[in-house]
Scaffold this active site. Structure first.
Site, PDB file in Angstrom:
ATOM      1  N   ASN A   7       0.884  -1.166   0.000  1.00 40.15           N
ATOM      2  CA  ASN A   7       0.000   0.000   0.000  1.00 40.15           C
ATOM      3  C   ASN A   7       0.919   1.212   0.000  1.00 40.15           C
ATOM      4  O   ASN A   7       1.470   1.592   1.035  1.00 40.15           O
ATOM      5  CB  ASN A   7      -0.894  -0.034   1.240  1.00 40.15           C
ATOM      6  CG  ASN A   7      -1.959   1.044   1.207  1.00 40.15           C
ATOM      7  OD1 ASN A   7      -1.886   1.977   0.404  1.00 40.15           O
ATOM      8  ND2 ASN A   7      -2.938   0.918   2.080  1.00 40.15           N
ATOM      9  N   LYS A  14       3.251   0.834   3.220  1.00 41.44           N
ATOM     10  CA  LYS A  14       2.821  -0.212   4.151  1.00 41.44           C
ATOM     11  C   LYS A  14       2.943  -1.535   3.426  1.00 41.44           C
ATOM     12  O   LYS A  14       2.563  -1.629   2.256  1.00 41.44           O
ATOM     13  CB  LYS A  14       1.342   0.010   4.503  1.00 41.44           C
ATOM     14  CG  LYS A  14       1.076   0.205   5.974  1.00 41.44           C
ATOM     15  CD  LYS A  14      -0.334   0.698   6.182  1.00 41.44           C
ATOM     16  CE  LYS A  14      -1.291  -0.431   6.490  1.00 41.44           C
ATOM     17  NZ  LYS A  14      -2.663   0.077   6.719  1.00 41.44           N
ATOM     18  N   ARG A  76      -2.449  -2.153  -3.598  1.00 45.33           N
ATOM     19  CA  ARG A  76      -3.707  -1.429  -3.426  1.00 45.33           C
ATOM     20  C   ARG A  76      -3.592  -0.138  -4.233  1.00 45.33           C
ATOM     21  O   ARG A  76      -2.687   0.664  -4.006  1.00 45.33           O
ATOM     22  CB  ARG A  76      -3.920  -1.092  -1.957  1.00 45.33           C
ATOM     23  CG  ARG A  76      -5.135  -0.247  -1.768  1.00 45.33           C
ATOM     24  CD  ARG A  76      -5.288   0.209  -0.348  1.00 45.33           C
ATOM     25  NE  ARG A  76      -6.554   0.908  -0.240  1.00 45.33           N
ATOM     26  CZ  ARG A  76      -6.826   1.790   0.703  1.00 45.33           C
ATOM     27  NH1 ARG A  76      -5.932   2.077   1.615  1.00 45.33           N
ATOM     28  NH2 ARG A  76      -7.989   2.374   0.731  1.00 45.33           N
ATOM     29  N   HIS A 165     -13.107   2.330  -0.852  1.00 46.74           N
ATOM     30  CA  HIS A 165     -13.166   1.241   0.145  1.00 46.74           C
ATOM     31  C   HIS A 165     -13.775  -0.036  -0.444  1.00 46.74           C
ATOM     32  O   HIS A 165     -14.251  -0.890   0.292  1.00 46.74           O
ATOM     33  CB  HIS A 165     -14.023   1.624   1.375  1.00 46.74           C
ATOM     34  CG  HIS A 165     -13.421   2.630   2.293  1.00 46.74           C
ATOM     35  ND1 HIS A 165     -14.197   3.504   3.014  1.00 46.74           N
ATOM     36  CD2 HIS A 165     -12.146   2.899   2.620  1.00 46.74           C
ATOM     37  CE1 HIS A 165     -13.414   4.282   3.750  1.00 46.74           C
ATOM     38  NE2 HIS A 165     -12.164   3.938   3.518  1.00 46.74           N
ATOM     39  N   LEU A 194     -16.317   1.864   9.013  1.00 54.68           N
ATOM     40  CA  LEU A 194     -16.080   3.049   9.835  1.00 54.68           C
ATOM     41  C   LEU A 194     -14.663   3.032  10.393  1.00 54.68           C
ATOM     42  O   LEU A 194     -14.385   2.394  11.415  1.00 54.68           O
ATOM     43  CB  LEU A 194     -17.092   3.083  10.999  1.00 54.68           C
ATOM     44  CG  LEU A 194     -18.566   2.863  10.626  1.00 54.68           C
ATOM     45  CD1 LEU A 194     -19.431   2.788  11.878  1.00 54.68           C
ATOM     46  CD2 LEU A 194     -19.054   3.968   9.690  1.00 54.68           C
ATOM     47  N   GLY A 195     -13.763   3.662   9.685  1.00 55.97           N
ATOM     48  CA  GLY A 195     -12.385   3.809  10.170  1.00 55.97           C
ATOM     49  C   GLY A 195     -12.076   5.287  10.212  1.00 55.97           C
ATOM     50  O   GLY A 195     -12.971   6.104  10.395  1.00 55.97           O
ATOM     51  N   ARG A 226     -12.529  14.415   7.922  1.00 53.32           N
ATOM     52  CA  ARG A 226     -13.252  14.861   6.713  1.00 53.32           C
ATOM     53  C   ARG A 226     -14.702  15.188   7.046  1.00 53.32           C
ATOM     54  O   ARG A 226     -15.335  14.482   7.834  1.00 53.32           O
ATOM     55  CB  ARG A 226     -13.223  13.767   5.648  1.00 53.32           C
ATOM     56  CG  ARG A 226     -11.868  13.570   5.013  1.00 53.32           C
ATOM     57  CD  ARG A 226     -11.872  12.397   4.046  1.00 53.32           C
ATOM     58  NE  ARG A 226     -10.816  11.461   4.394  1.00 53.32           N
ATOM     59  CZ  ARG A 226     -10.710  10.221   3.933  1.00 53.32           C
ATOM     60  NH1 ARG A 226     -11.605   9.762   3.086  1.00 53.32           N
ATOM     61  NH2 ARG A 226      -9.721   9.449   4.317  1.00 53.32           N
ATOM     62  N   ASP A 266      -9.687  10.834  16.966  1.00 50.59           N
ATOM     63  CA  ASP A 266      -9.643   9.433  17.378  1.00 50.59           C
ATOM     64  C   ASP A 266     -10.933   9.093  18.141  1.00 50.59           C
ATOM     65  O   ASP A 266     -11.229   9.708  19.173  1.00 50.59           O
ATOM     66  CB  ASP A 266      -8.415   9.200  18.267  1.00 50.59           C
ATOM     67  CG  ASP A 266      -8.191   7.723  18.535  1.00 50.59           C
ATOM     68  OD1 ASP A 266      -7.156   7.204  18.090  1.00 50.59           O
ATOM     69  OD2 ASP A 266      -9.056   7.090  19.179  1.00 50.59           O
ATOM     70  N   GLY A 314     -11.974   0.022  11.986  1.00 54.98           N
ATOM     71  CA  GLY A 314     -11.535   0.392  13.339  1.00 54.98           C
ATOM     72  C   GLY A 314     -12.659   0.718  14.308  1.00 54.98           C
ATOM     73  O   GLY A 314     -12.769   0.122  15.381  1.00 54.98           O
ATOM     74  N   GLY A 316     -16.080   0.557  13.619  1.00 60.99           N
ATOM     75  CA  GLY A 316     -17.174  -0.406  13.483  1.00 60.99           C
ATOM     76  C   GLY A 316     -16.896  -1.710  14.221  1.00 60.99           C
ATOM     77  O   GLY A 316     -17.806  -2.322  14.795  1.00 60.99           O
ATOM     78  N   GLU A 317     -15.627  -2.133  14.232  1.00 61.28           N
ATOM     79  CA  GLU A 317     -15.285  -3.402  14.896  1.00 61.28           C
ATOM     80  C   GLU A 317     -15.077  -3.240  16.392  1.00 61.28           C
ATOM     81  O   GLU A 317     -15.289  -4.176  17.156  1.00 61.28           O
ATOM     82  CB  GLU A 317     -13.997  -3.984  14.282  1.00 61.28           C
ATOM     83  CG  GLU A 317     -14.175  -4.470  12.863  1.00 61.28           C
ATOM     84  CD  GLU A 317     -12.852  -4.778  12.175  1.00 61.28           C
ATOM     85  OE1 GLU A 317     -11.908  -5.223  12.858  1.00 61.28           O
ATOM     86  OE2 GLU A 317     -12.761  -4.562  10.949  1.00 61.28           O
ATOM     87  N   GLU A 368      -8.290  -5.971   4.330  1.00 64.92           N
ATOM     88  CA  GLU A 368      -8.029  -5.600   2.936  1.00 64.92           C
ATOM     89  C   GLU A 368      -6.783  -6.289   2.399  1.00 64.92           C
ATOM     90  O   GLU A 368      -6.734  -6.677   1.237  1.00 64.92           O
ATOM     91  CB  GLU A 368      -7.893  -4.072   2.824  1.00 64.92           C
ATOM     92  CG  GLU A 368      -9.236  -3.369   2.963  1.00 64.92           C
ATOM     93  CD  GLU A 368      -9.118  -1.880   3.178  1.00 64.92           C
ATOM     94  OE1 GLU A 368      -8.882  -1.464   4.332  1.00 64.92           O
ATOM     95  OE2 GLU A 368      -9.266  -1.116   2.215  1.00 64.92           O
TER      96      GLU A 368
HETATM   97  P1  AMP Z   1      -9.063   2.323  10.857  1.00 63.64           P
HETATM   98  O1  AMP Z   1      -8.911   3.478   9.896  1.00 63.64           O
HETATM   99  O2  AMP Z   1      -9.959   1.234  10.333  1.00 63.64           O
HETATM  100  O3  AMP Z   1      -7.764   1.818  11.393  1.00 63.64           O
HETATM  101  O4  AMP Z   1      -9.850   2.912  12.132  1.00 63.64           O
HETATM  102  C1  AMP Z   1      -9.321   3.943  12.912  1.00 63.64           C
HETATM  103  C2  AMP Z   1     -10.400   4.416  13.889  1.00 63.64           C
HETATM  104  O5  AMP Z   1     -10.820   3.326  14.713  1.00 63.64           O
HETATM  105  C3  AMP Z   1      -9.944   5.526  14.834  1.00 63.64           C
HETATM  106  O6  AMP Z   1     -10.919   6.548  14.899  1.00 63.64           O
HETATM  107  C4  AMP Z   1      -9.857   4.820  16.162  1.00 63.64           C
HETATM  108  O7  AMP Z   1     -10.113   5.690  17.211  1.00 63.64           O
HETATM  109  C5  AMP Z   1     -10.956   3.802  16.028  1.00 63.64           C
HETATM  110  N1  AMP Z   1     -10.814   2.744  17.029  1.00 63.64           N
HETATM  111  C6  AMP Z   1      -9.907   1.755  17.093  1.00 63.64           C
HETATM  112  N2  AMP Z   1     -10.073   1.035  18.214  1.00 63.64           N
HETATM  113  C7  AMP Z   1     -11.127   1.573  18.873  1.00 63.64           C
HETATM  114  C8  AMP Z   1     -11.824   1.309  20.101  1.00 63.64           C
HETATM  115  N3  AMP Z   1     -11.450   0.301  20.882  1.00 63.64           N
HETATM  116  N4  AMP Z   1     -12.855   2.097  20.435  1.00 63.64           N
HETATM  117  C9  AMP Z   1     -13.220   3.119  19.641  1.00 63.64           C
HETATM  118  N5  AMP Z   1     -12.639   3.426  18.501  1.00 63.64           N
HETATM  119  C10 AMP Z   1     -11.599   2.668  18.108  1.00 63.64           C
END
Ligand code: AMP
Length: 384
Positions: A7, A14, A76, A165, A194-195, A226, A266, A314, A316-317, A368
């Site tokens: 990536n 990455k 990617r 995505h 949702l990341g 954003r 975050d 991030g 969503g999970e 991914e």
């Molecule tokens: P990603 O882009 O998929 O890596 O997601 C990043 C986002 O996931 C950031 O906003 C993080 O704060 C959020 N995230 C990761 N772990 C947690 C958690 N345990 N609780 C809440 N948000 C999280």
């Protein structure tokens, strides 16, 4: 097959090495500060040596590989334009076609091409495959991808909705179908990725029918930095007020979203701040969850009744709090969260709605790199 997944960003690279038969990650890493020969390290007065270019970054990857033998490389690539609806094996013509898409993704595609050329120079015998972030959304019907603006803007500049995505949405929809015990071609559902970047996709019969990101990854949901959707006249207004295109771009892509509303991009910190009763954080969560719930309602209509709602990436999970805020807004759809199941932490697909819920709600981890490695292995095996 042992696949190196790359990536390649403008200033970072990455990488991951996957064994697709064993389903194992053999190696992973991140090289930063590419093109910044000497830069101040964050949070310190020290100066750190950067990496001059993508070829030098690749030398670091090569050193890290040690004895690991690579059989193919999967990249990617953010923008596949209107041409690419599937992963493809790279040759010179394909590389030039990706380059021609540079105006549509000026930050990303040029960096992807640098990565592809660096690999071709270092390991000319290795097959390379590109997997496009836009490809899964090539199935959007025209009524979903056309903006209601003069056609000339589409014909001359390619201004239409593309969606992003896609690799994640496709992977997660297949995993969700498997979890539900149905063929992936029968899956009608809504996937919320949702990341830091966030998008939602309406899936009908396993294909993308609509998605919230558009011409660029700025449209749609409220994200880390954003804005997502807003009235386009705001941009015109700012232009008249003397803001330059670059300033507007920075405002909307890097200084908006959760960061603008809560002072932090975050989600963990925002949830914690809201827990302490900080009003800005509470408002940020309300705006973000409300926007998402509206899209879920819209996409429920788009797919003529979703059979599942899926959270991934991030936030969503991992964020039970944010999922609960969203699902609480979906009572009109007969959706009911299982509070106990929602807070269980796991790295596998799981159900978080009650047996009374009209529509099942799932959490499905995205991967991914795995999707790119598997697509690469199958294309290379088919071409061998
Ligand atoms: P990603 O882009 O998929 O890596 O997601 C990043 C986002 O996931 C950031 O906003 C993080 O704060 C959020 N995230 C990761 N772990 C947690 C958690 N345990 N609780 C809440 N948000 C999280």
């Amino acid at each position: 097959m042992q696949v190196l997944v790359i990536n390649s960003g403008s200033s970072s690279l990455k990488y991951q090495v996957r064994d697709t038969e064993a389903g194992a990650v053999l190696l992973e890493g991140l090289i930063e500060r590419i093109g910044q020969a000497e830069t101040a390290l964050p949070d310190s007065g020290q100066r750190g040596a950067g990496v001059p270019d993508h070829a030098a970054a690749l030398e670091l990857v090569s050193a890290a590989l040690g004895e690991i033998r690579i059989e193919a490389v999967g990249h990617r690539v953010v923008h596949g334009g209107e041409r690419f609806s599937e992963p493809v094996l790279i040759d010179n013509e394909i590389t030039r076609a990706i380059e021609r898409l540079n105006p549509l993704a000026p930050l990303h595609n040029p960096a992807n091409v640098l990565g592809i050329r660096a690999i071709a120079a270092k390991w000319p015998e290795l097959p390379q495959v590109v997997v496009f972030d836009t490809a899964f959304h090539r199935s959007l019907p025209e009524y979903a991808w056309r903006y209601a603006i003069p056609e000339e803007l589409y014909q001359r500049h390619g201004i239409r909705r593309y969606g992003f995505h896609g690799t994640s949405h496709e992977f997660v929809s297949r995993q969700a179908a498997e979890f539900l015990g149905i063929p992936s071609g029968d899956f009608d559902g809504v996937i919320a990725h949702l990341g830091n970047g966030a998008s939602i996709t309406a899936i009908k019969a396993g294909r993308s029918l609509d998605t919230s990101m558009g011409f660029t990854p700025l449209e749609g949901l409220v994200m880390g930095t954003r804005s997502g959707d807003l009235d386009p006249s705001i941009l015109v207004f700012l232009g008249r007020e003397g803001y330059s295109p670059e300033q507007i771009d920075t405002l909307l892509n890097r200084e908006s979203g959760l960061l603008a509303l809560a002072g932090n991009n975050d989600m963990r910190s925002v949830v914690e701040a809201a827990g302490r009763g900080e009003r800005a954080a509470e408002l940020a969560l309300a705006v973000t969850s409300y926007r998402l719930a509206k899209y879920i309602g819209a996409y429920h209509v788009a797919v003529e009744g979703m059979k599942a709602l899926v959270f991934t990436a991030g936030i969503g999970e991992n964020s039970a709090e944010f999922r609960a805020l969203v699902v609480d807004r979906l009572t009109a759809l007969g959706i009911e969260l299982d509070q106990a199941a929602n807070v269980i932490r796991a790295k596998t697909a799981r159900l978080i709605s009650t047996e009374h819920s009209a529509i099942p709600v799932l959490v499905v981890p995205t991967d991914e790199e795995r999707a790119i490695a598997e697509a690469t292995a199958s294309l290379v095996a088919a071409g061998a």
